[in-house]
Design a protein around this motif. Structure first.
Motif, PDB file in Angstrom:
ATOM      1  N   GLN A 134       0.818  -1.201   0.000  1.00  0.00           N
ATOM      2  CA  GLN A 134       0.000   0.000   0.000  1.00  0.00           C
ATOM      3  C   GLN A 134       0.860   1.262   0.000  1.00  0.00           C
ATOM      4  O   GLN A 134       0.436   2.317  -0.452  1.00  0.00           O
ATOM      5  CB  GLN A 134      -0.888   0.037   1.261  1.00  0.00           C
ATOM      6  N   CYS A 140      -2.163   5.591   3.670  1.00  0.00           N
ATOM      7  CA  CYS A 140      -2.193   4.427   2.783  1.00  0.00           C
ATOM      8  C   CYS A 140      -2.921   3.242   3.396  1.00  0.00           C
ATOM      9  O   CYS A 140      -3.199   2.250   2.696  1.00  0.00           O
ATOM     10  CB  CYS A 140      -0.781   3.963   2.434  1.00  0.00           C
ATOM     11  N   PRO A 142      -5.234   0.425   4.349  1.00  0.00           N
ATOM     12  CA  PRO A 142      -6.415   0.005   3.583  1.00  0.00           C
ATOM     13  C   PRO A 142      -7.736   0.346   4.255  1.00  0.00           C
ATOM     14  O   PRO A 142      -8.717   0.648   3.574  1.00  0.00           O
ATOM     15  CB  PRO A 142      -6.224  -1.513   3.428  1.00  0.00           C
ATOM     16  N   GLU A 151      -8.990   1.750  -2.487  1.00  0.00           N
ATOM     17  CA  GLU A 151      -8.277   0.518  -2.154  1.00  0.00           C
ATOM     18  C   GLU A 151      -8.397  -0.504  -3.282  1.00  0.00           C
ATOM     19  O   GLU A 151      -9.487  -1.023  -3.563  1.00  0.00           O
ATOM     20  CB  GLU A 151      -8.834  -0.064  -0.846  1.00  0.00           C
ATOM     21  N   CYS A 305       2.623   6.592  -0.806  1.00  0.00           N
ATOM     22  CA  CYS A 305       1.621   5.559  -1.089  1.00  0.00           C
ATOM     23  C   CYS A 305       1.832   5.074  -2.530  1.00  0.00           C
ATOM     24  O   CYS A 305       2.366   5.804  -3.374  1.00  0.00           O
ATOM     25  CB  CYS A 305       0.200   6.092  -0.942  1.00  0.00           C
TER      26      CYS A 305
END
Length: 425
Positions: A134, A140, A142, A151, A305
């Motif tokens: 991620q 970042c 999820p 996501e 990210c």
């Protein structure tokens, strides 16, 4: 609770002693330097952007892994308008886990379960889903990206929900919570995955309890997290009824092929993430290895990210080091070599049957790494089905893996006897 055997305690103690000279002065002196604890500092000491209050751990973290610390309704998980909340119960959770040294930490994640009655055999299965890379920044995480509908892993776990399974997805140590994310630290990732399963059983969602069978699943970084969990389960979480593990593109060995593939490539951010994650997890002072330019880039890495992968693309680590060599050369020597040895997957027998996939044209994690992992597990008499994929590239292997995983889990939860193909490797 320690996951180490007496032999591994000795090895870990030796590794810790070897790294002491490289550790920042306060790295082990202050509990707030532990990612996932209140007020934890990042590897570089750079202040993190403000985070939602939900992601701030309490001062005291429960010592029982899997304990729910807090939870809230998770909206926008499957659609931007949250229409599907009528069909799914989604909870954002913070739960207790442990770092690689056995210290209590808080980890966030989420649990999603269909509201419809499970019609399959036995209780509804729970898939503890380990996400792929991620990034390193808290934004970042999820469980935060799902709220913003950014996501990418939703493409894989939505199919599991449609099969009637509950899905429990961890954010890992330090991703969302204070401190640098311990990216690629085997024990921390595996324990977060197992404790996410424990938390799902305790969150209070109708139909979820300690009786639910568990599946472990992940791809790329997630493949590493789920594979590590499968190896740790018998000692760390023996009470979990794990029926099977489905993993793809596992970064099982970071000692040579993987960093050489990443260095200076489109995916060079992944190598930089690993440097930060491993240095954080093992208390290594970056100034012992990096020059001024390298030290200056680390705060950017800590907030990166994968949506902005290009910002750190094509970076050659030789331009960041004090000696002008690529970082994989330093990791090939002590004391850093022992870190990679400690994080190698394949040295332990997984506790459940495994489906292992890998694209033969993977441009991030070479196919040879996956093939060697299959050999390592087979040598330990594990039940392994190794499935090479013809779909090219690392990204291209993700959806075929999810398809194979769906069939694999259907058989495991029906109670079919698992078969492997070790004899033909």
């Amino acid at each position: 609770m320690s996951i180490f055997t007496p032999r591994s305690v000795v090895a870990t103690s030796a590794l810790t002693a070897a790294l002491l000279a490289l550790a920042p002065a306060a790295a082990t002196a202050d509990e707030h330097d532990i990612p996932g604890t209140a007020g934890a500092a990042t590897l570089t000491g750079t202040p993190e952007p403000p985070r939602p209050a939900f992601y701030d751990p309490p001062a005291e973290i429960p010592t029982t892994p899997g304990t729910i610390i807090r939870q809230e309704k998770a909206d926008n998980v499957l659609d931007p308008l949250d229409v599907t909340s009528a069909s799914f119960d989604a909870r954002r959770v913070m739960y207790a886990s442990q770092d690689r040294e056995g210290r209590p930490i808080a980890v966030t994640g989420f649990v999603v379960s269909p509201r419809a009655t499970w019609l399959g055999k036995g209780p509804r299965p729970i898939i503890s889903f380990s996400v792929g890379t991620q990034g390193m920044g808290d934004s970042c995480a999820p469980s935060r990206q799902l709220r913003d509908f950014t996501e990418y892993e939703i493409l894989a776990f939505k199919g599991l929900l449609l099969r009637g399974y509950a899905v429990a997805l961890t954010d890992y140590e330090g991703l969302g919570t204070p401190g640098s994310h311990t990216y690629m630290v085997r024990a921390a990732q595996g324990q977060a995955v197992l404790d996410m399963a424990r938390a799902a059983q305790r969150v209070g969602v109708r139909g979820l309890s300690a009786a639910n069978p568990i599946g472990l699943m992940g791809y790329s970084q997630g493949g590493g997290g789920a594979a590590a969990a499968a190896e740790l389960a018998s000692s760390y979480a023996p009470e979990l009824d794990i029926k099977g593990t489905a993993v793809g593109a596992v970064p099982a060995d970071l000692s040579s092929a993987v960093p050489r593939k990443l260095d200076g490539s489109l995916y060079s951010a992944f190598e930089l993430y690993a440097i930060v994650g491993l240095f954080q997890g093992y208390h290594v002072d970056p100034a012992a290895f990096l020059n001024a330019r390298g030290l200056a880039v680390l705060p950017k890495v800590e907030q990166s990210c994968t949506q902005k992968l290009a910002d750190l693309a094509f970076v050659r680590t030789s331009t960041l080091t004090k000696d002008g060599r690529p970082m994989h050369d330093s990791f090939a020597e002590e004391p850093l070599r022992s870190i990679l040895t400690d994080n190698r997957i394949g040295n332990r027998k997984p506790s459940s049957p495994v489906l292992l996939t890998h694209s033969m044209a993977d441009d991030v994690i070479p196919f040879s790494v996956g093939k060697q992992l299959a050999k390592d597990w087979c040598a330990k008499d594990a039940t392994v089905w190794f499935q090479p994929l013809v779909t090219p590239t690392h990204v291209g292997g993700a959806l075929p893996t999810a398809t194979y995983a769906g069939t694999f889990f259907e058989a495991r939860f029906r109670g079919d006897k698992a078969t492997g193909n070790c004899a033909v490797r």
